[in-house]
Scaffold this active site. Structure first.
Site, PDB file in Angstrom:
ATOM      1  N   GLU A 102      10.531   0.443  10.340  1.00 42.71           N
ATOM      2  CA  GLU A 102      11.475   1.778   9.874  1.00 42.71           C
ATOM      3  C   GLU A 102      10.792   3.021  10.189  1.00 42.71           C
ATOM      4  O   GLU A 102       9.705   3.423   9.668  1.00 42.71           O
ATOM      5  CB  GLU A 102      11.958   2.007   8.434  1.00 42.71           C
ATOM      6  CG  GLU A 102      12.494   0.757   7.777  1.00 42.71           C
ATOM      7  CD  GLU A 102      14.047   0.718   8.359  1.00 42.71           C
ATOM      8  OE1 GLU A 102      14.695   1.414   9.081  1.00 42.71           O
ATOM      9  OE2 GLU A 102      14.642  -0.285   7.995  1.00 42.71           O
ATOM     10  N   CYS A 104      13.214  10.682   7.225  1.00 46.73           N
ATOM     11  CA  CYS A 104      13.253  10.145   8.696  1.00 46.73           C
ATOM     12  C   CYS A 104      14.787  10.444   9.177  1.00 46.73           C
ATOM     13  O   CYS A 104      14.893  10.652  10.485  1.00 46.73           O
ATOM     14  CB  CYS A 104      13.103   8.564   8.400  1.00 46.73           C
ATOM     15  SG  CYS A 104      13.895   7.856   7.424  1.00 46.73           S
ATOM     16  N   LYS A 162       0.686  -1.136  -0.116  1.00 46.03           N
ATOM     17  CA  LYS A 162       0.052  -0.014   0.034  1.00 46.03           C
ATOM     18  C   LYS A 162       0.916   1.286  -0.016  1.00 46.03           C
ATOM     19  O   LYS A 162       1.567   1.371   0.924  1.00 46.03           O
ATOM     20  CB  LYS A 162      -0.979   0.052   1.415  1.00 46.03           C
ATOM     21  CG  LYS A 162      -1.829   1.157   1.224  1.00 46.03           C
ATOM     22  CD  LYS A 162      -2.471   1.403   2.649  1.00 46.03           C
ATOM     23  CE  LYS A 162      -1.772   2.585   3.093  1.00 46.03           C
ATOM     24  NZ  LYS A 162      -1.770   3.926   2.644  1.00 46.03           N
ATOM     25  N   GLU A 192       9.730  14.795  16.085  1.00 47.04           N
ATOM     26  CA  GLU A 192      10.059  14.844  14.931  1.00 47.04           C
ATOM     27  C   GLU A 192       9.068  15.920  14.295  1.00 47.04           C
ATOM     28  O   GLU A 192       7.702  15.812  14.119  1.00 47.04           O
ATOM     29  CB  GLU A 192       9.642  13.677  14.281  1.00 47.04           C
ATOM     30  CG  GLU A 192      10.164  13.304  12.677  1.00 47.04           C
ATOM     31  CD  GLU A 192      10.051  11.923  12.365  1.00 47.04           C
ATOM     32  OE1 GLU A 192       8.873  11.498  12.439  1.00 47.04           O
ATOM     33  OE2 GLU A 192      10.965  11.508  11.686  1.00 47.04           O
TER      34      GLU A 192
HETATM   35  P1  NAD Z   1       2.482   7.623   8.770  1.00 48.82           P
HETATM   36  O1  NAD Z   1       2.847   6.727   9.647  1.00 48.82           O
HETATM   37  O2  NAD Z   1       1.388   8.601   8.912  1.00 48.82           O
HETATM   38  O3  NAD Z   1       1.773   6.724   7.495  1.00 48.82           O
HETATM   39  C1  NAD Z   1       2.572   5.680   6.693  1.00 48.82           C
HETATM   40  C2  NAD Z   1       1.964   4.767   6.090  1.00 48.82           C
HETATM   41  O4  NAD Z   1       1.019   4.286   6.929  1.00 48.82           O
HETATM   42  C3  NAD Z   1       0.861   5.253   5.161  1.00 48.82           C
HETATM   43  O5  NAD Z   1       0.769   4.608   4.139  1.00 48.82           O
HETATM   44  C4  NAD Z   1      -0.289   5.467   5.742  1.00 48.82           C
HETATM   45  O6  NAD Z   1      -1.545   5.488   4.890  1.00 48.82           O
HETATM   46  C5  NAD Z   1      -0.460   4.216   6.548  1.00 48.82           C
HETATM   47  N1  NAD Z   1      -1.381   4.091   7.761  1.00 48.82           N
HETATM   48  C6  NAD Z   1      -1.882   5.398   8.416  1.00 48.82           C
HETATM   49  N2  NAD Z   1      -2.512   4.787   9.367  1.00 48.82           N
HETATM   50  C7  NAD Z   1      -2.373   3.434   9.405  1.00 48.82           C
HETATM   51  C8  NAD Z   1      -2.828   2.429  10.265  1.00 48.82           C
HETATM   52  N3  NAD Z   1      -3.825   2.816  11.259  1.00 48.82           N
HETATM   53  N4  NAD Z   1      -2.529   0.991   9.896  1.00 48.82           N
HETATM   54  C9  NAD Z   1      -1.759   0.742   9.060  1.00 48.82           C
HETATM   55  N5  NAD Z   1      -1.299   1.707   8.148  1.00 48.82           N
HETATM   56  C10 NAD Z   1      -1.559   3.162   8.350  1.00 48.82           C
HETATM   57  O7  NAD Z   1       3.652   8.265   8.249  1.00 48.82           O
HETATM   58  P2  NAD Z   1       3.673   9.482   7.116  1.00 48.82           P
HETATM   59  O8  NAD Z   1       3.344  10.551   7.373  1.00 48.82           O
HETATM   60  O9  NAD Z   1       3.352   8.785   5.615  1.00 48.82           O
HETATM   61  O10 NAD Z   1       5.612   9.320   6.820  1.00 48.82           O
HETATM   62  C11 NAD Z   1       6.379  10.320   7.601  1.00 48.82           C
HETATM   63  C12 NAD Z   1       6.757   9.353   8.718  1.00 48.82           C
HETATM   64  O11 NAD Z   1       7.430   8.072   8.056  1.00 48.82           O
HETATM   65  C13 NAD Z   1       8.054  10.148   9.469  1.00 48.82           C
HETATM   66  O12 NAD Z   1       7.636   9.714  10.950  1.00 48.82           O
HETATM   67  C14 NAD Z   1       9.104   9.452   9.231  1.00 48.82           C
HETATM   68  O13 NAD Z   1      10.289   9.699   9.976  1.00 48.82           O
HETATM   69  C15 NAD Z   1       8.689   8.182   8.929  1.00 48.82           C
HETATM   70  N6  NAD Z   1       9.915   7.343   7.820  1.00 48.82           N
HETATM   71  C16 NAD Z   1      10.745   6.707   8.202  1.00 48.82           C
HETATM   72  C17 NAD Z   1      11.661   6.233   7.197  1.00 48.82           C
HETATM   73  C18 NAD Z   1      12.817   5.157   7.862  1.00 48.82           C
HETATM   74  O14 NAD Z   1      13.392   4.388   7.007  1.00 48.82           O
HETATM   75  N7  NAD Z   1      12.829   5.042   9.166  1.00 48.82           N
HETATM   76  C19 NAD Z   1      11.742   6.330   5.922  1.00 48.82           C
HETATM   77  C20 NAD Z   1      10.632   7.360   5.653  1.00 48.82           C
HETATM   78  C21 NAD Z   1       9.873   7.926   6.485  1.00 48.82           C
END
Ligand code: NAD
Ligand code: MN
Length: 511
Positions: free
Chosen positions: A261, A295, A185, A396
């Site tokens: 991650e 991130c 997804k 963050e």
């Molecule tokens: P998010 O956690 O809001 O969403 C990530 C994904 O999860 C999206 O596809 C979203 O639709 C889905 N999602 C949302 N609610 C969910 C649920 N209840 N159950 C399952 N899936 C759900 O994060 P974001 O805003 O898309 O991305 C930013 C975050 O990602 C930041 O915190 C960043 O640090 C982190 N990030 C980490 C890495 C890494 O490698 N560690 C890389 C990129 C981003």
């Protein structure tokens, strides 16, 4: 894409090797954060659609030939997929820039070439030895012992919006290389890169149906179904620590393998002997690449008191010259942030930092340029007088906001650097490599860059300590997260087989 309505193309779900409309016929627009323009209408899967995708992946794993294909053959097939993606990389670069607000430079110099290299690396690793080495076993029985590497099964994968193509590659490539099947997804804000990549893969006709399934839709609907469905064996998630925590709980009901991650608040430590030209530009790159929406961004900058004034003057001077503009123009340093909501969150953190007593030596504002009025733009912010315990230094922000923290003595810097719930990455800047390495060893983080930042290699592991995650991506470490390990034991004689249990009489102990 299967039909179009007016200007906006409609994009469907990709299930069992076919594009299909969602059962409830729901679509929502995905927009360009530079202009607000609608780029396409994206299928919104519900629980039933998600189940169809999971079932397709299950059948492709249980009944298909993909998991048992010879490693060399699977490797050649994956190389052919990368060739096809490479040939149409401009279409993906376009999706990265328009759907995700990624700058021309980030798309063309980073995400696309790096993503292709990473995909190729896993195509190469797919041609792996199917056996792990084991020492000769003599106790409790002389035996032949094989340790087999096998795919885990159906992998549910959920990715964020900040690196849509790269994150899709980091998930799909190792999963397929190991012989798994996938239900992935994309993030709600950035589905187009993955859909474009899927279209290219589909057109090669090389993957058996059901091996790769792409489900677009709301995270709160599709996510929990993927994470709780008993037909799914493993979850790989990249996103926020908050959602990661929920995912771990959901996956617990059926004890799925989980890799996460998550977020970060990475320290970037300048030592007194650092090359200032390098360290000033490096610190800006560490924080402001993609507007701090990475991130691993180095958002806590530790500067020694002895060089503080000079360093800060140069830093602010350079930062104030960064160009904020449309993601599509070649000279843009900072494009838009991803959404109106993210823009408000960033402004809220800037307000909070001022309230907490930090000084905005550079204060982020919405630019006045008429061309930028329909997008989500904000100029960079640099806070000084930051205490590491402030919320702006602990949480963050995911925006172009840098916290500068002055330190006295290296011990003090290391203690503060580690004083965080996160542990994804860090930077150290020094001319003395021996000292820099000794500092790197004391930082509790999965990656430490010395005199560099954001350099992520196909061959080296990436992932977090502490609440930044579980497991590693990339390299052989990344592949291992998609493999089960099976031990097969064959005795060389039958002395110790089941029979011995009945034949041996224990000697009586003398009283
Ligand atoms: P998010 O956690 O809001 O969403 C990530 C994904 O999860 C999206 O596809 C979203 O639709 C889905 N999602 C949302 N609610 C969910 C649920 N209840 N159950 C399952 N899936 C759900 O994060 P974001 O805003 O898309 O991305 C930013 C975050 O990602 C930041 O915190 C960043 O640090 C982190 N990030 C980490 C890495 C890494 O490698 N560690 C890389 C990129 C981003
Ligand atoms: Mn978008």
């Amino acid at each position: 894409m299967n039909r179009s309505n007016g200007d906006a193309p409609y994009y469907n779900l990709y299930i069992n090797g076919q594009w299909r409309a969602p059962i409830a016929e729901q679509y929502r627009p995905t927009i360009d954060p530079s202009t607000g323009e609608t780029l396409g209408m994206i299928a919104q899967a519900d629980i039933e659609d998600t189940r169809l995708a999971i079932r397709a992946a299950r059948e492709a794993f249980d009944d298909g030939y993909w998991p048992s294909m010879a490693p060399g053959e699977r490797s050649r097939l994956l190389h052919a997929l990368v060739d096809a993606i490479e040939a149409r990389q401009d279409e993906i670069a376009d999706a990265e820039m328009r759907d995700g607000g990624c700058t021309w430079r980030k798309a063309h110099l980073l995400d696309i070439p790096v993503g292709l290299i990473h995909f190729r690396h896993f195509a190469k690793l797919a041609d792996m030895e199917p056996l792990e080495p084991v020492p000769q076993i003599t106790f409790p029985a002389l035996s032949y012992n094989f340790v087999l590497r096998e795919p885990i099964g159906v992998c549910g994968q959920i990715i964020p919006w900040n690196f849509p193509f790269l994150m899709a590659v980091w998930k799909i490539a190792p999963a397929l290389a190991a012989g798994n099947t996938v239900v992935i997804k994309p993030a709600t804000f950035t589905p187009l890169s993955l859909l474009k990549m899927t279209e290219i893969i589909h057109e090669t006709g090389l993957l058996p149906p059901g091996v790769l399934n792409v489900v677009t839709g709301p995270g709160q609907v599709v996510g929990p179904e993927i994470c709780t469905n008993p037909m799914v064996d493993k979850i790989a998630f990249t996103g926020s620590t908050e959602v990661g925590r929920e995912i771990m709980q959901q996956a617990a009901s059926t004890i799925k393998k989980v890799t996460l991650e998550l977020g970060g608040k990475s320290p970037n430590i300048i030592l007194e002997d650092a090359d200032l030209d390098l360290a000033v530009d490096g610190s800006l790159w560490a924080t402001f690449m993609h507007n701090g929406q990475a991130c691993e961004s180095g958002t806590r900058l530790f500067v020694p008191a002895s060089i503080y004034d000079e360093f800060l003057e140069r830093l602010v001077d350079r930062a104030s010259k960064l160009r904020v503009g449309l993601s599509s123009s070649g000279d843009t340093d900072l494009g838009p942030v991803i959404s109106a909501g993210q823009l408000r969150t960033i402004e809220e953190y800037i307000r909070l930092g001022i309230e907490e007593g930090a000084t905005p030596v550079l204060l982020g504002k919405r630019p006045e340029d008429p061309e930028l009025q329909n997008g989500f733009f904000i100029t960079p912010t640099i806070f000084t007088d930051v205490d590491n315990s402030m919320r702006i230094a602990q949480e963050e922000i995911f925006g172009p906001v840098l916290c500068v923290i002055k330190y006295d003595g290296l011990e003090d810097a290391i203690r503060m650097a580690n004083d965080t719930i996160y542990g994804l990455a860090a930077g150290v800047w020094s001319r003395d490599i021996e000292t820099a390495v000794s500092v790197a060893k004391r930082i509790r983080a999965g990656t430490v860059w010395i005199n560099d930042y954001h350099m992520i290699n196909a061959e080296a592991p990436f992932g977090g300590y502490k609440q930044s995650g579980i497991g590693r991506e990339l390299g052989t470490w990344g592949l291992k997260e998609y493999l089960e390990i099976k031990h097969i034991h064959v005795p060389l004689n039958n002395e110790r087989s089941g029979k011995f249990w009945f034949d041996i009489v224990a000697p009586r102990t003398s009283e």
